[in-house]
Motif scaffolding. Structure first.
Motif, PDB file in Angstrom:
ATOM      1  N   THR A  66       0.754  -1.180  -0.111  1.00  6.73           N
ATOM      2  CA  THR A  66       0.073  -0.080  -0.167  1.00  6.73           C
ATOM      3  C   THR A  66       0.827   1.256  -0.020  1.00  6.73           C
ATOM      4  O   THR A  66       1.635   1.451   0.911  1.00  6.73           O
ATOM      5  CB  THR A  66      -0.828   0.105   1.217  1.00  6.73           C
ATOM      6  OG1 THR A  66      -1.608  -1.201   1.371  1.00  6.73           O
ATOM      7  CG2 THR A  66      -2.026   1.159   1.273  1.00  6.73           C
ATOM      8  N   PRO A  67       0.645   2.129  -0.944  1.00  8.57           N
ATOM      9  CA  PRO A  67       1.414   3.417  -1.222  1.00  8.57           C
ATOM     10  C   PRO A  67       1.532   4.001   0.447  1.00  8.57           C
ATOM     11  O   PRO A  67       0.411   4.303   0.952  1.00  8.57           O
ATOM     12  CB  PRO A  67       1.037   4.061  -2.057  1.00  8.57           C
ATOM     13  CG  PRO A  67       0.184   3.283  -2.732  1.00  8.57           C
ATOM     14  CD  PRO A  67      -0.174   1.948  -2.078  1.00  8.57           C
ATOM     15  N   LEU A  68       2.607   4.596   0.759  1.00  7.96           N
ATOM     16  CA  LEU A  68       2.614   5.323   1.957  1.00  7.96           C
ATOM     17  C   LEU A  68       1.875   6.416   2.084  1.00  7.96           C
ATOM     18  O   LEU A  68       1.305   6.731   3.433  1.00  7.96           O
ATOM     19  CB  LEU A  68       4.201   5.736   2.428  1.00  7.96           C
ATOM     20  CG  LEU A  68       5.229   4.615   2.503  1.00  7.96           C
ATOM     21  CD1 LEU A  68       6.639   4.973   2.857  1.00  7.96           C
ATOM     22  CD2 LEU A  68       4.733   3.562   3.776  1.00  7.96           C
ATOM     23  N   ASN A  69       1.698   7.214   1.082  1.00 10.84           N
ATOM     24  CA  ASN A  69       0.726   8.481   1.192  1.00 10.84           C
ATOM     25  C   ASN A  69      -0.766   7.932   1.422  1.00 10.84           C
ATOM     26  O   ASN A  69      -1.651   8.640   2.110  1.00 10.84           O
ATOM     27  CB  ASN A  69       0.955   9.217  -0.095  1.00 10.84           C
ATOM     28  CG  ASN A  69       0.277   8.369  -1.370  1.00 10.84           C
ATOM     29  OD1 ASN A  69       0.707   7.224  -1.570  1.00 10.84           O
ATOM     30  ND2 ASN A  69      -0.365   9.256  -2.193  1.00 10.84           N
ATOM     31  N   LEU A  70      -1.170   6.728   0.863  1.00 13.55           N
ATOM     32  CA  LEU A  70      -2.261   6.172   1.409  1.00 13.55           C
ATOM     33  C   LEU A  70      -2.423   5.756   2.787  1.00 13.55           C
ATOM     34  O   LEU A  70      -3.618   5.853   3.397  1.00 13.55           O
ATOM     35  CB  LEU A  70      -2.828   4.915   0.212  1.00 13.55           C
ATOM     36  CG  LEU A  70      -3.141   5.724  -1.159  1.00 13.55           C
ATOM     37  CD1 LEU A  70      -3.471   4.254  -1.927  1.00 13.55           C
ATOM     38  CD2 LEU A  70      -3.806   6.719  -1.411  1.00 13.55           C
ATOM     39  N   ILE A  71      -1.181   5.086   3.331  1.00 11.22           N
ATOM     40  CA  ILE A  71      -1.317   5.012   4.704  1.00 11.22           C
ATOM     41  C   ILE A  71      -1.574   6.135   5.423  1.00 11.22           C
ATOM     42  O   ILE A  71      -2.439   6.218   6.440  1.00 11.22           O
ATOM     43  CB  ILE A  71      -0.032   4.245   4.893  1.00 11.22           C
ATOM     44  CG1 ILE A  71       0.049   2.690   4.353  1.00 11.22           C
ATOM     45  CG2 ILE A  71       0.277   3.891   6.504  1.00 11.22           C
ATOM     46  CD1 ILE A  71       1.232   1.966   4.472  1.00 11.22           C
ATOM     47  N   ALA A  72      -0.819   7.016   5.111  1.00  8.77           N
ATOM     48  CA  ALA A  72      -1.069   8.498   5.928  1.00  8.77           C
ATOM     49  C   ALA A  72      -2.450   8.969   5.768  1.00  8.77           C
ATOM     50  O   ALA A  72      -3.028   9.324   6.635  1.00  8.77           O
ATOM     51  CB  ALA A  72      -0.019   9.639   5.116  1.00  8.77           C
ATOM     52  N   GLN A  73      -3.134   8.877   4.410  1.00 11.81           N
ATOM     53  CA  GLN A  73      -4.463   9.067   4.315  1.00 11.81           C
ATOM     54  C   GLN A  73      -5.414   8.407   5.277  1.00 11.81           C
ATOM     55  O   GLN A  73      -6.464   9.002   5.900  1.00 11.81           O
ATOM     56  CB  GLN A  73      -4.954   9.035   3.027  1.00 11.81           C
ATOM     57  CG  GLN A  73      -4.313  10.076   2.042  1.00 11.81           C
ATOM     58  CD  GLN A  73      -4.959  11.261   1.844  1.00 11.81           C
ATOM     59  OE1 GLN A  73      -4.376  12.240   1.459  1.00 11.81           O
ATOM     60  NE2 GLN A  73      -6.390  11.452   2.064  1.00 11.81           N
ATOM     61  N   ALA A  74      -5.194   6.996   5.327  1.00 11.47           N
ATOM     62  CA  ALA A  74      -6.022   6.203   6.391  1.00 11.47           C
ATOM     63  C   ALA A  74      -5.933   6.497   7.740  1.00 11.47           C
ATOM     64  O   ALA A  74      -6.856   6.544   8.515  1.00 11.47           O
ATOM     65  CB  ALA A  74      -5.874   4.698   5.873  1.00 11.47           C
ATOM     66  N   THR A  75      -4.455   6.874   7.963  1.00 13.47           N
ATOM     67  CA  THR A  75      -4.237   6.969   9.616  1.00 13.47           C
ATOM     68  C   THR A  75      -5.021   8.217   9.910  1.00 13.47           C
ATOM     69  O   THR A  75      -5.654   8.306  10.906  1.00 13.47           O
ATOM     70  CB  THR A  75      -2.830   7.362   9.585  1.00 13.47           C
ATOM     71  OG1 THR A  75      -2.304   6.229   9.382  1.00 13.47           O
ATOM     72  CG2 THR A  75      -2.375   7.549  11.065  1.00 13.47           C
TER      73      THR A  75
END
Length: 185
Positions: free
Chosen positions: A17-26
């Motif tokens: 999962t791209p890290l920017n999407l991990i940031a969005q989910a967080t």
């Protein structure tokens, strides 16, 4: 809006999962009615071999193309990139003091960028700086600041802006470092 995990299939099949999407989910989890703990959030994402490295990392939140919040560190704070992204996103939402606190009503309009620090190198006199691809760090008199890649387009402006951000007089000498980084938008 649908939760990010429903929009982008987050599986346990070692898919990255791209890290920017991990940031969005967080960020979405932070504002959820019943948020998961940060440790639970970390476990939501696959720790692929590429993410098992420990690096400094910055999370930048943008609204309409302008920085809304940014937080991070040149050196790693956690053992892997997923954990570092989750915790740095929360720091971005809760510790950023240069802008007003991000509100729940804004999250649909925010985009996340994650900048992974690859190397920090001293800049010698006469070295050409490339502000669109390299970040900059200045240190002097117990003060310091960072500009990430792309925050300036002109090398002279990059140095002056970074010095001003640090509270260092533009005419005052200081140590200058080039930041090699990988930006995920």
């Amino acid at each position: 809006a649908k939760p990010l995990s429903d929009q982008h299939k987050i599986s346990k099949k070692l898919t990255k999962t791209p890290l920017n999407l991990i940031a969005q989910a967080t960020m979405q989890n932070h504002f959820a009615e019943h948020p998961k703990s940060l440790k639970e959030m970390v476990k939501t994402f696959d720790l692929t071999p590429e993410y098992r490295q420990s690096r400094g990392l910055f999370v930048t939140l943008y609204k309409d193309g302008k920085t809304r919040a940014c937080w991070g560190n040149i050196t790693p704070n956690h053992a892997d990139l997923v954990t570092n992204t989750v915790f740095t996103t929360i720091d971005c939402l809760t510790k950023e003091y240069r802008f007003s606190t991000v509100q729940k009503k804004e999250i649909a309009d925010l985009k996340a960028q994650v900048t992974i620090i690859e190397a920090v190198e001293p800049v010698m006199r006469g070295t050409t700086l490339h502000p669109l691809t390299d970040g900059l760090m200045v240190r002097g008199n117990g003060k310091g600041a960072v500009l990430l890649p792309g925050e300036a387009s002109d090398p002279h402006y990059q140095v002056m802006q970074c010095k001003l951000k640090a509270g260092i007089n533009p005419n005052e000498p200081c140590q200058i470092y080039r930041i090699k980084a990988h930006v995920i938008r």
